[in-house]
Enzyme design. Sequence first.
Site, PDB file in Angstrom:
ATOM      1  N   GLU A   1      75.461 -54.881 -52.664  1.00 49.35           N
ATOM      2  CA  GLU A   1      75.848 -54.496 -54.079  1.00 49.35           C
ATOM      3  C   GLU A   1      75.684 -53.142 -54.078  1.00 49.35           C
ATOM      4  O   GLU A   1      74.855 -52.261 -53.705  1.00 49.35           O
ATOM      5  CB  GLU A   1      74.898 -55.430 -54.800  1.00 49.35           C
ATOM      6  CG  GLU A   1      75.299 -56.890 -55.131  1.00 49.35           C
ATOM      7  CD  GLU A   1      73.870 -57.737 -55.824  1.00 49.35           C
ATOM      8  OE1 GLU A   1      74.191 -57.800 -56.941  1.00 49.35           O
ATOM      9  OE2 GLU A   1      73.089 -58.293 -54.973  1.00 49.35           O
TER      10      GLU A   1
ATOM     11  N   CYS B   1      74.125 -46.064 -57.429  1.00 45.55           N
ATOM     12  CA  CYS B   1      73.012 -46.776 -56.704  1.00 45.55           C
ATOM     13  C   CYS B   1      73.385 -47.549 -55.409  1.00 45.55           C
ATOM     14  O   CYS B   1      74.157 -48.574 -55.613  1.00 45.55           O
ATOM     15  CB  CYS B   1      72.016 -47.526 -57.537  1.00 45.55           C
ATOM     16  SG  CYS B   1      70.891 -48.254 -56.987  1.00 45.55           S
TER      17      CYS B   1
ATOM     18  N   CYS C   1      67.007 -58.110 -47.868  1.00 45.61           N
ATOM     19  CA  CYS C   1      66.000 -57.267 -47.760  1.00 45.61           C
ATOM     20  C   CYS C   1      64.840 -58.186 -47.003  1.00 45.61           C
ATOM     21  O   CYS C   1      64.652 -59.254 -47.308  1.00 45.61           O
ATOM     22  CB  CYS C   1      65.374 -56.474 -48.865  1.00 45.61           C
ATOM     23  SG  CYS C   1      64.204 -55.334 -48.832  1.00 45.61           S
TER      24      CYS C   1
ATOM     25  N   CYS D   1      58.415 -58.026 -51.505  1.00 37.73           N
ATOM     26  CA  CYS D   1      57.823 -57.638 -52.901  1.00 37.73           C
ATOM     27  C   CYS D   1      58.207 -58.784 -53.704  1.00 37.73           C
ATOM     28  O   CYS D   1      59.241 -59.289 -53.798  1.00 37.73           O
ATOM     29  CB  CYS D   1      58.490 -56.401 -53.134  1.00 37.73           C
ATOM     30  SG  CYS D   1      58.456 -54.999 -51.953  1.00 37.73           S
TER      31      CYS D   1
ATOM     32  N   CYS E   1      60.551 -58.433 -56.925  1.00 36.03           N
ATOM     33  CA  CYS E   1      61.822 -58.107 -56.460  1.00 36.03           C
ATOM     34  C   CYS E   1      62.731 -59.289 -56.336  1.00 36.03           C
ATOM     35  O   CYS E   1      62.644 -60.065 -55.311  1.00 36.03           O
ATOM     36  CB  CYS E   1      62.066 -57.061 -55.459  1.00 36.03           C
ATOM     37  SG  CYS E   1      63.539 -56.399 -55.214  1.00 36.03           S
TER      38      CYS E   1
ATOM     39  N   CYS F   1      67.218 -52.524 -61.376  1.00 32.21           N
ATOM     40  CA  CYS F   1      66.035 -52.302 -60.322  1.00 32.21           C
ATOM     41  C   CYS F   1      65.480 -53.938 -59.989  1.00 32.21           C
ATOM     42  O   CYS F   1      65.171 -54.216 -60.869  1.00 32.21           O
ATOM     43  CB  CYS F   1      65.058 -51.438 -60.620  1.00 32.21           C
ATOM     44  SG  CYS F   1      65.213 -49.778 -60.625  1.00 32.21           S
TER      45      CYS F   1
HETATM   46  N1  SAH Z   1      63.244 -50.919 -50.693  1.00 31.02           N
HETATM   47  C1  SAH Z   1      63.101 -49.441 -51.442  1.00 31.02           C
HETATM   48  C2  SAH Z   1      64.142 -49.444 -52.277  1.00 31.02           C
HETATM   49  C3  SAH Z   1      64.620 -50.729 -53.288  1.00 31.02           C
HETATM   50  S1  SAH Z   1      63.787 -51.211 -54.904  1.00 31.02           S
HETATM   51  C4  SAH Z   1      61.807 -49.435 -52.349  1.00 31.02           C
HETATM   52  O1  SAH Z   1      61.109 -50.402 -52.254  1.00 31.02           O
HETATM   53  O2  SAH Z   1      61.805 -48.345 -52.888  1.00 31.02           O
HETATM   54  C5  SAH Z   1      63.965 -49.859 -55.683  1.00 31.02           C
HETATM   55  C6  SAH Z   1      62.936 -49.588 -56.892  1.00 31.02           C
HETATM   56  O3  SAH Z   1      63.016 -51.113 -57.760  1.00 31.02           O
HETATM   57  C7  SAH Z   1      61.783 -49.895 -56.355  1.00 31.02           C
HETATM   58  O4  SAH Z   1      60.792 -48.659 -56.874  1.00 31.02           O
HETATM   59  C8  SAH Z   1      60.969 -51.165 -56.896  1.00 31.02           C
HETATM   60  O5  SAH Z   1      59.940 -51.136 -57.046  1.00 31.02           O
HETATM   61  C9  SAH Z   1      61.707 -51.214 -57.930  1.00 31.02           C
HETATM   62  N2  SAH Z   1      61.827 -52.793 -58.526  1.00 31.02           N
HETATM   63  C10 SAH Z   1      61.967 -53.708 -57.809  1.00 31.02           C
HETATM   64  N3  SAH Z   1      62.137 -54.928 -58.447  1.00 31.02           N
HETATM   65  C11 SAH Z   1      62.130 -54.449 -59.699  1.00 31.02           C
HETATM   66  C12 SAH Z   1      62.164 -55.463 -61.043  1.00 31.02           C
HETATM   67  N4  SAH Z   1      62.213 -56.497 -60.935  1.00 31.02           N
HETATM   68  N5  SAH Z   1      61.945 -54.676 -61.960  1.00 31.02           N
HETATM   69  C13 SAH Z   1      61.939 -53.142 -62.037  1.00 31.02           C
HETATM   70  N6  SAH Z   1      61.842 -52.455 -60.903  1.00 31.02           N
HETATM   71  C14 SAH Z   1      62.232 -53.238 -59.665  1.00 31.02           C
END
Ligand code: SAH
Length: 392
Positions: A124, A137, A144, A148, A151, A375
Amino acid sequence: MAQKLLLHARVLGERAPDSGQGLANGRIQMHMEQPVNLLTFTQDELVEFFARGSEPAYRARQVFAGLHQRRLQSFAAMTDLPKALRAHLESTTKASTLSIESRYVSEDGTRRFLMKTHDDRPVETVFIPEEHRDTICFSSQSGCPLQCTFCLTAQLGLFRSLTAGEIVEQVIIALNDAYGVGMKPPRGINLVGMGAGEPFLNFDELMKALGIMADPQGLFIVPNRVTISTAGVVPRIRELAAITMRPHLAISLAAATDELRNELMPINKKWRLEELLNACKEFEQSLKPGERVTFEYVMLAGVNDSDEQARQLANLLNRHELRAKVNLIPHNPADPLPYEPSTPDQVEWFKAILESKGIHTYVRRPRGRDIYAACGQLAARRENNLLGVAVG
Ligand code: SAH
């Protein structure tokens, strides 16, 4: 020539990116059945590849410019090459390996591309138009491996890491879609490695892709226009600091105590906050004047957004005397995720507390939420109720 090119494809092979868990397995994987993807080559590698097929360097440079500067996605379109060479390249190599499965356009102009790799893995990419520049982006992995809890991508698990060519092609596809094939972007382009995956678990391919994209005879997007976001793979933060032409770095924090961070971001059990912040302190020495270590803090209502937690965050950063900047990201909700976004008032209050303790703080505006492009929302969604335009 065809024979020689094929042979060479086997010799060079394609370096298997880090598998995701094993950081240094360094395996070489041959894709004998898969024609070599020329997008994975730097300009010098392409020259070497052509030399082994007894083709002159200027032809390799022509092809490199065709792929990256003119952003042509097939050899047939490279009409400045002799017909026979085009045919050979067509039958033995690839100018493109990603196919667009769907394309979604948000009411705010953000576009999300759901693509597939040659082996059917989802990729994506998001294009975000802004007033003075546009941002792309890109994803570093399909799925992944980090879990987390806030996410959506995490729910896919890891399919595999992407090759440098697959990272570069995402940018080519987004640029061509936004401006037309080979057309010069009217505004500046920024790249963010904040799509699916953990970029620092695919470090070598990521850095290779950034090198290819920085080539003045190619896309010419220099590392200074790129920001890579990591969940906190500590050894790679140290490694990045030593690279002169490096991209900017953002660290996803989400919590200021180990107890909460262990819960939200299990990678914290491997690299604790203290270790992470020490690495950031070292990284600080590589900052340019005016640059700051950027922390991303996703705001989850009732979980990490209290006044007390704002003070804990400020104290954590101040204790390490970091030249830091915090981006507060309101949580982007998605059905299966058990969180709600913090209220705008609480986000502002959280920001005010951080600022009162001397921390530079910004609130990030979510983009493309309606099409699952924001994000943490990239999870290969293709619902009918999205404003999807099926392509092909
Ligand atoms: N793995 C990397 C890059 C992908 S996530 C990382 O963790 O940085 C990119 C950003 O999106 C991260 O800062 C993460 O905290 C944020 N993120 C993930 N899920 C989210 C959500 N549901 N809402 C808002 N931000 C989110």
